[in-house]
Design a protein around this motif. Structure first.
Motif, PDB file in Angstrom:
ATOM      1  N   ASN A  24      45.251  44.644  47.524  1.00  0.00           N
ATOM      2  CA  ASN A  24      45.145  43.366  48.228  1.00  0.00           C
ATOM      3  C   ASN A  24      46.444  42.608  48.002  1.00  0.00           C
ATOM      4  OD1 ASN A  24      42.264  42.955  49.281  1.00  0.00           O
ATOM      5  ND2 ASN A  24      41.980  43.778  47.211  1.00  0.00           N
ATOM      6  N   ASP A  39      47.095  39.488  45.770  1.00  0.00           N
ATOM      7  CA  ASP A  39      46.288  38.463  46.446  1.00  0.00           C
ATOM      8  C   ASP A  39      45.073  38.043  45.629  1.00  0.00           C
ATOM      9  OD1 ASP A  39      45.489  36.707  48.434  1.00  0.00           O
ATOM     10  OD2 ASP A  39      44.369  38.243  49.516  1.00  0.00           O
ATOM     11  N   ILE A  40      44.750  38.805  44.589  1.00  0.00           N
ATOM     12  CA  ILE A  40      43.540  38.495  43.816  1.00  0.00           C
ATOM     13  C   ILE A  40      43.938  37.685  42.587  1.00  0.00           C
ATOM     14  CG2 ILE A  40      41.535  39.465  42.639  1.00  0.00           C
ATOM     15  CD1 ILE A  40      41.662  40.024  45.677  1.00  0.00           C
ATOM     16  N   HIS A  45      39.314  36.223  40.210  1.00  0.00           N
ATOM     17  CA  HIS A  45      39.284  37.145  41.352  1.00  0.00           C
ATOM     18  C   HIS A  45      39.105  36.514  42.730  1.00  0.00           C
ATOM     19  CE1 HIS A  45      39.330  40.368  38.447  1.00  0.00           C
ATOM     20  NE2 HIS A  45      38.362  39.758  37.818  1.00  0.00           N
ATOM     21  N   CYS A  46      39.422  35.253  42.903  1.00  0.00           N
ATOM     22  CA  CYS A  46      39.402  34.693  44.262  1.00  0.00           C
ATOM     23  C   CYS A  46      40.642  35.181  45.022  1.00  0.00           C
ATOM     24  CB  CYS A  46      39.429  33.168  44.203  1.00  0.00           C
ATOM     25  SG  CYS A  46      37.867  32.493  43.628  1.00  0.00           S
ATOM     26  N   HIS A  47      40.543  35.137  46.357  1.00  0.00           N
ATOM     27  CA  HIS A  47      41.688  35.516  47.184  1.00  0.00           C
ATOM     28  C   HIS A  47      42.659  34.349  47.290  1.00  0.00           C
ATOM     29  CE1 HIS A  47      40.584  39.452  48.997  1.00  0.00           C
ATOM     30  NE2 HIS A  47      39.412  39.096  48.498  1.00  0.00           N
ATOM     31  N   CYS A  60      45.482  28.549  44.215  1.00  0.00           N
ATOM     32  CA  CYS A  60      44.205  29.258  44.322  1.00  0.00           C
ATOM     33  C   CYS A  60      43.125  28.282  44.796  1.00  0.00           C
ATOM     34  CB  CYS A  60      43.827  29.857  42.967  1.00  0.00           C
ATOM     35  SG  CYS A  60      42.248  30.743  43.041  1.00  0.00           S
TER      36      CYS A  60
END
Ligand code: FES
Length: 99
Positions: A24, A39-40, A45-47, A60
């Motif tokens: 990602n 991207d994580i 672990h949010c995008h 974030c």
């Protein structure tokens, strides 16, 4: 290098998330230069691509950690670990990323 997106799919000052290989990847466009980092979010672990840019940092959307998209470095907690960076090139209107 793998094609990730068309250059004109991303406006200046915006970020987007793409899957390249199994990774990602967040791609940012700043002053018509492109940058690629993970991207994580290294916090929970949010995008990051659901967040937004403030100058050269992506915020974030979950708990507002910040990462410098030019270096992958975390610049505001609660995240403490940096993002990986990826080599990238723009050729014939396409953005390619090396994962
Ligand atoms: S998941 Fe990104 S700051 Fe918490």
């Amino acid at each position: 290098m793998e094609p990730a997106l068309d250059e004109n799919e991303l406006d200046d000052g915006e970020v987007t998330g793409v899957e390249v290989g199994n990774e990602n990847v967040l791609i940012a466009r700043i002053d018509d230069e492109f940058f690629a980092i993970g991207d994580i979010c290294t916090h929970e672990h949010c995008h990051l691509s659901d967040g937004w840019l403030e100058d050269k940092e992506v915020v974030c959307p979950c708990h507002h950690a910040k990462f410098d998209v030019t270096t992958g470095e975390v610049t505001r907690p609660p995240a403490t670990e940096d993002e990986p960076t990826y080599d990238l090139k723009v050729e014939d209107g396409k953005v390619y990323v090396d994962v």
